[in-house]
Enzyme design. Structure first.
Site, PDB file in Angstrom:
ATOM      1  N   LYS A   1       0.064   4.215  -0.222  1.00  0.00           N
ATOM      2  CA  LYS A   1      -0.599   5.355   0.436  1.00  0.00           C
ATOM      3  C   LYS A   1      -0.397   6.628  -0.411  1.00  0.00           C
ATOM      4  CE  LYS A   1      -0.358   3.021   4.848  1.00  0.00           C
ATOM      5  NZ  LYS A   1      -0.252   3.133   6.317  1.00  0.00           N
TER       6      LYS A   1
ATOM      7  N   GLU B   1      -5.424  -5.488  10.449  1.00  0.00           N
ATOM      8  CA  GLU B   1      -4.412  -4.470  10.729  1.00  0.00           C
ATOM      9  C   GLU B   1      -4.718  -3.790  12.054  1.00  0.00           C
ATOM     10  OE1 GLU B   1      -2.404  -2.769   7.024  1.00  0.00           O
ATOM     11  OE2 GLU B   1      -4.388  -1.917   7.019  1.00  0.00           O
TER      12      GLU B   1
ATOM     13  N   ASN C   1       0.859  -1.185   0.000  1.00  0.00           N
ATOM     14  CA  ASN C   1       0.000   0.000   0.000  1.00  0.00           C
ATOM     15  C   ASN C   1       0.896   1.236   0.000  1.00  0.00           C
ATOM     16  OD1 ASN C   1      -1.910   1.969   0.384  1.00  0.00           O
ATOM     17  ND2 ASN C   1      -2.503   1.328   2.441  1.00  0.00           N
TER      18      ASN C   1
END
Length: 248
Positions: free
Chosen positions: A13, A165, A11
């Site tokens: 982001k 997570e 990821n």
């Protein structure tokens, strides 16, 4: 017992520009990656096309979020149809930053999951408790409630990966111990057996996210119910290759 293909998502982001992403992509394209591991890179939406055209075809591309309808007057949003049009196969939904920074609630996340799956996009659905919830002993309650809303919106589980997570471990440098991760993953499987089906419980990939590094990935990957990782910061570094190869 179903054989679950190890799954590693990166990821990115809100990071990167074309120059440094090109370097990262070139590193990934030339690296020796474990062939039994499914690899997905989640690029910022503005770079989906760029990532898809530059990455080796063996690496899939994901969006980091999407909206719950195909098109319309929703300024700033993107739809599963657009994501697929850029050649990406996956979308991350319910990430803790979407939940806690942008205020997305379970209901909205559930609607997004349903629409993404209807649009034939794979979904990496995220769940996880905050530090105060873990300290109050409500981890199970929180993650089961989040999972319930996701489950209510899924008809075909083959297109879903569940990412646990713990929010207290994301970007903090604190990682759940392999035992803590395994404990929650195992309890989630028990929940699926009771609330969805034994088949889904056995075949669903439950991956871990939260400060995964080259140093801790092998021990985490050795846990029976940890089927891969959703990697944040480390996915922008050469370390990501070691994490992809955690089971090699």
């Amino acid at each position: 017992m179903a054989q679950r293909t190890f799954f590693v998502g990166g990821n990115w982001k809100m990071n990167g520009n074309k120059e440094n992403l090109e370097q990262l992509i070139s590193t990934l394209n030339t690296a020796s990656l474990h062939e039994d591991t499914e690899v997905v890179c989640a690029a910022p939406s503005i770079y989906l096309d760029f990532a898809r055209s530059s990455l080796d075809p063996s690496i899939s591309v994901a969006a980091q979020n999407c909206y719950k309808v195909a098109k319309g007057a929703f300024t700033g949003e993107i739809s599963p149809a657009m994501i697929k049009d850029c050649g990406a196969d996956w979308v991350i939904l319910g990430h803790s930053e979407r939940r806690h920074v942008f205020g997305e609630n379970d209901e909205l996340i559930g609607q997004k999951v349903a629409h993404a799956l209807e649009s034939d996009l794979g979904v990496i659905a995220c769940i996880g408790e905050k530090l105060e919830e873990r300290e109050a002993g409500t981890t199970e309650e929180v993650v089961f409630a989040q999972t319930q809303v996701i489950a209510e919106n899924v008809t075909d589980w083959e297109k879903v990966v569940l990412a646990y997570e713990p929010v207290w471990a994301i970007g903090t440098g604190k990682t759940a111990t392999p035992e803590q991760a395994q404990e929650v993953h195992e309890k989630l499987r028990v929940w699926f057996r009771a609330n969805v089906s034994e088949e889904v419980s056995d075949s669903l990939r439950i991956i871990y996210g939260g400060s995964v590094t080259a140093a801790n990935c092998r021990e985490l990957a050795s846990q029976a119910d940890v089927d891969g990782f959703l990697v944040g910061g480390a996915s922008l570094k050469p370390d990501f290759i070691d994490i992809i190869n955690a089971r090699a």
